[in-house]
Design an enzyme around this catalytic site. Structure first.
Site, PDB file in Angstrom:
ATOM      1  N   CYS A   1       0.878  -1.204  -0.150  1.00 35.40           N
ATOM      2  CA  CYS A   1       0.003  -0.081   0.118  1.00 35.40           C
ATOM      3  C   CYS A   1       0.968   1.384   0.075  1.00 35.40           C
ATOM      4  O   CYS A   1       1.420   1.549  -0.939  1.00 35.40           O
ATOM      5  CB  CYS A   1      -1.046  -0.019   1.193  1.00 35.40           C
TER       6      CYS A   1
ATOM      7  N   HIS B   1      -3.379  -5.843   1.136  1.00 37.69           N
ATOM      8  CA  HIS B   1      -3.152  -5.824   2.537  1.00 37.69           C
ATOM      9  C   HIS B   1      -3.583  -7.540   2.864  1.00 37.69           C
ATOM     10  O   HIS B   1      -4.609  -8.061   2.165  1.00 37.69           O
ATOM     11  CB  HIS B   1      -4.004  -5.038   3.375  1.00 37.69           C
TER      12      HIS B   1
END
Length: 511
Positions: free
Chosen positions: A332, A435
């Site tokens: 991310c 994630h």
């Protein structure tokens, strides 16, 4: 009618979240429909539900312990700090606005009827709700507008059990101080005390228990022994105790950059539970060493954390490591930092309009006002089926010298194809928005094999510990620990609204 119990703490990291999870599993094992609830959670560890709603990770693992799917109603308000003075305010899974502390302190009163309605909807569907407070109820500068501790208990008329961490020292002062700083009505809500993380012979603790009960007129209904359970830690306070020295006996040394605004560090819990794997969190170049893998995690303020890498010297350390064929994975915000530059023309994250990245991937990121929150399934560049979730406000474009990391096949359960992430030409640098990528057994096993063969060693000799199976075992251990060391008859009386008195019964630690 629903039964309820609220767990509040004398401080952050006292064990509230774990205690709530354990009680949820305990009641679930007794055949009850039970759910967790925390009206307001301040955390950079969040999760995306199957419907694309964002909620705190603590309520996710509590829901898992309760045997139910995570539901955003379990955590209606999520605050994600963007800097020391401002947070992103999320209500029922969607962004409301960015607010400073003073603005939010005034605003949150408008949320009370909405929180009550959400809570009632859960109460209508379940037998038991286990509520969690935040920090300490004795934050006397904030209590006039509290919606998460005694304010929440008052909203739903919930009895409170106060948990205190003895491992940090000063447990009796923290119990007494917390109770005595509350007003008379709030004190009356505290029906019991649980002392957490105790080491040693409880007989030596008993004189203190007797005295604190006499001073507060609140019974101690449990003493929980310190237990090395391998559960997710949500509170950023826990990061201060994380290891930064490599284990020389481990097969692999994994270094995670501990960014000041690190988010979703629960991504790495799966790495920490694998045998013969050393996981450490580094904050400066002195601790960098020569790891087998460097991971740059997510960040709530990517631009400011990129500035931290520059100022700390870690930027140069990571670049030099990569030049020497080191393996780097960015998740991310970490993926965004791996690129050439990041642009923030609308000042979504900070007042910086542009900042140079690490330059390890031929990518550029522009920050957008719209947040992407999705659950995904896909197939990586090397053919592994993976699942995970996305939480980001940036759009990253790949240059010609990179290839995609993953082909996304489904989003929030619906068929949808697009490409995620980027890989360098030499395959040593990987960036992804996914994630939970390491929670995928085949992907993780192949990664370990690749790292070990790169060191001229044989493949990883252990079976990858499956996270879901592992957590189920740990939840059951936790429930058994609580059942053995809490006076459950007293707790159940509290939940029924019955008055319990300071008891002469002496608690006995049971491992």
């Amino acid at each position: 009618m629903v039964k309820q119990i609220m767990i509040q703490g004398t401080a952050s990291d006292a064990g509230k979240s774990v205690l709530v999870a354990g009680l949820c599993r305990l009641f679930k094992n007794k055949g009850k429909r039970v759910v967790p609830f925390k009206s307001q959670n301040m955390s950079l560890n969040s999760f995306i539900t199957a419907t694309g709603d964002e909620m705190g990770r603590a309520q996710v693992f509590q829901a898992e312990a309760a045997g139910v799917f995570p539901d955003v109603r379990m955590n209606p308000v999520l605050l994600k700090p963007t800097n020391d003075r401002q947070s992103q305010v999320i209500f029922m899974g969607a962004i409301l606005d960015n607010m400073d502390a003073v603005t939010y302190h005034d605003f949150k009163q408008t949320l009370i009827p909405k929180i009550q309605a959400v809570y009632q909807s859960l109460a209508d569907e379940n037998d038991i709700i286990v509520l969690e407070g935040a920090g300490s109820p004795a934050e006397i500068n904030l209590n006039d507008r509290d919606i998460v501790n005694m304010g929440m208990a008052k909203m739903v008329d919930a009895p409170v059990v106060l948990v205190a961490d003895i491992d940090k020292g000063g447990v009796f002062a923290s119990i007494y101080g917390t109770i005595m700083l509350l007003n008379e009505e709030e004190r009356a809500r505290i029906k019991g005390v649980i002392i957490n993380k105790f080491r040693g012979d409880v007989a030596l603790l008993q004189p203190g228990i007797d005295m604190i009960e006499e001073l507060t007129n609140v019974p101690v209904i449990g003493v929980i022994p310190y237990a090395n359970l391998q559960l997710e830690e949500e509170d950023s306070v826990s990061l201060s105790g994380k290891n930064y020295v490599p284990d020389s006996n481990a097969l692999l040394d994994i270094a995670i950059i501990c960014l000041p605004r690190i988010s979703n560090f629960t991504d790495f819990h799966i790495l920490e539970i694998q045998p013969d794997i050393s996981v450490r969190y580094i904050r400066n170049i002195a601790d960098f060493g020569n790891p087998d893998l460097v991971i740059i995690p997510g960040s709530k303020n990517t631009l400011e954390d990129m500035a931290f890498l520059e100022e700390s010297g870690l930027k140069n350390a990571i670049q030099n490591y990569a030049k020497n064929a080191g393996k780097v994975i960015g998740i991310c915000g970490g993926y965004q930092m791996l690129g050439k530059k990041m642009l923030d023309p609308n000042q979504v994250e900070s007042k910086q309009l542009e900042i140079a990245g690490l330059g390890l991937l031929d990518t550029e990121t522009i920050f957008l006002d719209q947040k992407r929150t999705t659950q995904i399934t896909g197939v990586t560049h090397s053919g592994e089926a993976v699942e995970g979730y996305e939480i980001h406000m940036g759009e990253t474009k790949r240059g010609e010298s990179t290839s995609p990391f993953c082909e996304i096949k489904a989003v929030n359960g619906n068929e949808e194809t697009h490409q995620d992430g980027a890989i360098s030409v030499n395959k040593n640098i990987i960036g992804t928005y996914i994630h939970g990528i390491f929670d995928n057994d085949v992907f993780l096993g192949n990664l370990f094999d690749e790292l070990l063969t790169g060191k001229n060693k044989s493949v990883y000799p252990h079976e990858i510990i499956n996270l879901k199976e592992h957590k189920e075992q740990e939840y059951d251990k936790l429930a058994a620990l609580l059942e053995a060391n809490i006076q459950m008859d007293q707790l159940e009386k509290i939940m029924k609204g019955e008055k319990i008195c300071v008891s002469t019964q002496k608690p006995a630690i049971k491992e």
